[in-house]
Scaffold this motif. Structure first.
Motif, mmCIF file in Angstrom:
data_model
loop_
_atom_site.group_PDB
_atom_site.id
_atom_site.type_symbol
_atom_site.label_atom_id
_atom_site.label_comp_id
_atom_site.label_asym_id
_atom_site.label_seq_id
_atom_site.Cartn_x
_atom_site.Cartn_y
_atom_site.Cartn_z
ATOM 1 N N TYR A 40 0.797 -1.232 0.000
ATOM 2 C CA TYR A 40 0.000 0.000 0.000
ATOM 3 C C TYR A 40 0.829 1.282 0.000
ATOM 4 O O TYR A 40 0.299 2.334 -0.345
ATOM 5 C CB TYR A 40 -0.935 0.001 1.216
ATOM 6 N N VAL A 41 2.081 1.192 0.405
ATOM 7 C CA VAL A 41 2.974 2.362 0.419
ATOM 8 C C VAL A 41 4.363 1.929 -0.030
ATOM 9 O O VAL A 41 4.695 0.748 -0.003
ATOM 10 C CB VAL A 41 3.068 3.019 1.828
ATOM 11 N N GLN A 42 5.157 2.911 -0.444
ATOM 12 C CA GLN A 42 6.551 2.652 -0.771
ATOM 13 C C GLN A 42 7.380 3.060 0.449
ATOM 14 O O GLN A 42 7.228 4.169 0.973
ATOM 15 C CB GLN A 42 7.008 3.476 -1.977
ATOM 16 N N ILE A 43 8.253 2.167 0.893
ATOM 17 C CA ILE A 43 9.115 2.447 2.038
ATOM 18 C C ILE A 43 10.496 2.773 1.510
ATOM 19 O O ILE A 43 11.068 2.002 0.737
ATOM 20 C CB ILE A 43 9.169 1.256 3.010
ATOM 21 N N ASP A 44 11.017 3.941 1.915
ATOM 22 C CA ASP A 44 12.352 4.331 1.474
ATOM 23 C C ASP A 44 13.387 3.308 1.955
ATOM 24 O O ASP A 44 13.213 2.687 3.014
ATOM 25 C CB ASP A 44 12.716 5.717 2.015
ATOM 26 N N PRO A 45 14.478 3.131 1.219
ATOM 27 C CA PRO A 45 15.461 2.112 1.584
ATOM 28 C C PRO A 45 16.370 2.509 2.748
ATOM 29 O O PRO A 45 17.048 1.655 3.306
ATOM 30 C CB PRO A 45 16.279 1.934 0.302
ATOM 31 N N PHE A 46 16.392 3.789 3.119
ATOM 32 C CA PHE A 46 17.279 4.239 4.189
ATOM 33 C C PHE A 46 16.493 4.974 5.262
ATOM 34 O O PHE A 46 15.523 5.674 4.966
ATOM 35 C CB PHE A 46 18.366 5.159 3.632
ATOM 36 N N THR A 47 16.948 4.835 6.506
ATOM 37 C CA THR A 47 16.298 5.540 7.607
ATOM 38 C C THR A 47 16.661 7.018 7.573
ATOM 39 O O THR A 47 17.646 7.420 6.964
ATOM 40 C CB THR A 47 16.714 4.956 8.973
ATOM 41 N N THR A 48 15.833 7.788 8.248
ATOM 42 C CA THR A 48 16.041 9.229 8.331
ATOM 43 C C THR A 48 15.729 9.676 9.759
ATOM 44 O O THR A 48 15.449 8.846 10.624
ATOM 45 C CB THR A 48 15.183 9.963 7.283
ATOM 46 N N ARG A 49 15.707 10.959 9.968
ATOM 47 C CA ARG A 49 15.472 11.511 11.300
ATOM 48 C C ARG A 49 14.210 10.911 11.929
ATOM 49 O O ARG A 49 13.273 10.527 11.243
ATOM 50 C CB ARG A 49 15.319 13.020 11.215
ATOM 51 N N ASP A 50 14.217 10.869 13.239
ATOM 52 C CA ASP A 50 13.017 10.420 13.940
ATOM 53 C C ASP A 50 11.969 11.527 13.860
ATOM 54 O O ASP A 50 12.299 12.703 14.007
ATOM 55 C CB ASP A 50 13.340 10.123 15.407
ATOM 56 N N PRO A 51 10.719 11.189 13.657
ATOM 57 C CA PRO A 51 9.682 12.214 13.526
ATOM 58 C C PRO A 51 9.248 12.813 14.865
ATOM 59 O O PRO A 51 8.437 13.717 14.904
ATOM 60 C CB PRO A 51 8.527 11.447 12.881
ATOM 61 N N LEU A 52 9.776 12.339 15.952
ATOM 62 C CA LEU A 52 9.340 12.717 17.302
ATOM 63 C C LEU A 52 9.863 14.096 17.700
ATOM 64 O O LEU A 52 10.613 14.247 18.654
ATOM 65 C CB LEU A 52 9.817 11.664 18.298
ATOM 66 N N GLU A 53 9.449 15.102 16.957
ATOM 67 C CA GLU A 53 9.907 16.461 17.214
ATOM 68 C C GLU A 53 8.894 17.208 18.063
ATOM 69 O O GLU A 53 7.725 16.820 18.151
ATOM 70 C CB GLU A 53 10.137 17.186 15.889
ATOM 71 N N LYS A 116 19.477 4.512 20.201
ATOM 72 C CA LYS A 116 20.162 5.463 19.320
ATOM 73 C C LYS A 116 19.293 6.712 19.195
ATOM 74 O O LYS A 116 18.087 6.623 19.009
ATOM 75 C CB LYS A 116 20.393 4.815 17.958
ATOM 76 N N ASP A 117 19.897 7.890 19.292
ATOM 77 C CA ASP A 117 19.147 9.140 19.365
ATOM 78 C C ASP A 117 18.252 9.415 18.163
ATOM 79 O O ASP A 117 17.156 9.928 18.303
ATOM 80 C CB ASP A 117 20.095 10.327 19.556
ATOM 81 N N THR A 118 18.707 9.115 16.972
ATOM 82 C CA THR A 118 17.917 9.478 15.798
ATOM 83 C C THR A 118 18.202 8.520 14.641
ATOM 84 O O THR A 118 18.986 7.583 14.774
ATOM 85 C CB THR A 118 18.160 10.946 15.386
ATOM 86 N N ASN A 119 17.551 8.774 13.520
ATOM 87 C CA ASN A 119 17.685 7.957 12.304
ATOM 88 C C ASN A 119 17.249 6.517 12.518
ATOM 89 O O ASN A 119 17.903 5.582 12.081
ATOM 90 C CB ASN A 119 19.111 8.018 11.753
ATOM 91 N N ASN A 120 16.116 6.355 13.192
ATOM 92 C CA ASN A 120 15.541 5.035 13.433
ATOM 93 C C ASN A 120 14.328 4.744 12.566
ATOM 94 O O ASN A 120 13.820 3.634 12.575
ATOM 95 C CB ASN A 120 15.106 4.927 14.903
ATOM 96 N N PHE A 121 13.828 5.724 11.833
ATOM 97 C CA PHE A 121 12.576 5.581 11.094
ATOM 98 C C PHE A 121 12.795 5.637 9.592
ATOM 99 O O PHE A 121 13.596 6.423 9.098
ATOM 100 C CB PHE A 121 11.602 6.700 11.484
ATOM 101 N N TYR A 122 12.030 4.792 8.877
ATOM 102 C CA TYR A 122 11.994 4.823 7.420
ATOM 103 C C TYR A 122 10.841 5.726 6.996
ATOM 104 O O TYR A 122 9.710 5.554 7.474
ATOM 105 C CB TYR A 122 11.712 3.433 6.842
ATOM 106 N N PRO A 123 11.067 6.651 6.065
ATOM 107 C CA PRO A 123 9.922 7.377 5.495
ATOM 108 C C PRO A 123 9.109 6.413 4.635
ATOM 109 O O PRO A 123 9.662 5.502 4.022
ATOM 110 C CB PRO A 123 10.573 8.441 4.603
#
Length: 145
Positions: A40-53, A116-123
């Motif tokens: 149903y969605v495309q998942i990017d191949p690399f993680t990016t910043r955590d959205p928890l801002e 780990k502080d950040t970069n745990n989520f895939y867009p």
């Protein structure tokens, strides 16, 4: 009539009781769930910043193992603005359950599972537009002590 039991995500202290067998099951379930959501969605191949801002516009939820709700399979942050409605019944099938949670609770659970502080989520995207972020149990490399 039987009273229904409300499903609640585990607390950070309950996560500390997970066994190696629990982590293996979480991993297996998260790989299966990833394959389902990719329909149903495309998942990017690399993680990016955590959205928890501090100021974000996401709805947070956790995906839990229906047999043991202490097992977190995934944490999802979906944009409120996009109007995207995922077919959760099809994605989760009969062995997972989705529970909405507050951002603070999502951050606490993420920190326990992935210190780990950040970069745990895939867009993840629909029609090339990022509509949310997702992290999976197969990314866990150690619990917070």
């Amino acid at each position: 009539m039987l009273a229904s039991t409300e499903i609640k995500p585990p607390s950070p202290s309950q996560l500390k009781t997970l066994t190696l067998a629990d982590l293996v099951l979480m991993n297996k379930l998260s790989v299966s769930m990833r394959e389902q959501i990719k329909k149903y969605v495309q998942i990017d191949p690399f993680t990016t910043r955590d959205p928890l801002e501090e100021k974000d516009d996401y709805e947070y939820s956790v995906i839990l193992d229906k047999n043991n709700t202490n097992r977190i399979v995934s944490i999802v942050a979906k944009s409120k603005d996009t109007g995207v409605q995922l077919p959760w019944d099809s994605i989760l099938e009969n062995y997972l359950v989705r529970q909405s949670i507050a951002k603070a609770e999502a951050a606490s659970l993420k920190y326990e599972l992935m210190p780990k502080d950040t970069n745990n989520f895939y867009p993840f995207r629909q029609s090339a537009k990022i509509v949310g972020y997702i992290t999976f149990a197969f990314q866990i490399c150690g619990l917070h002590q």
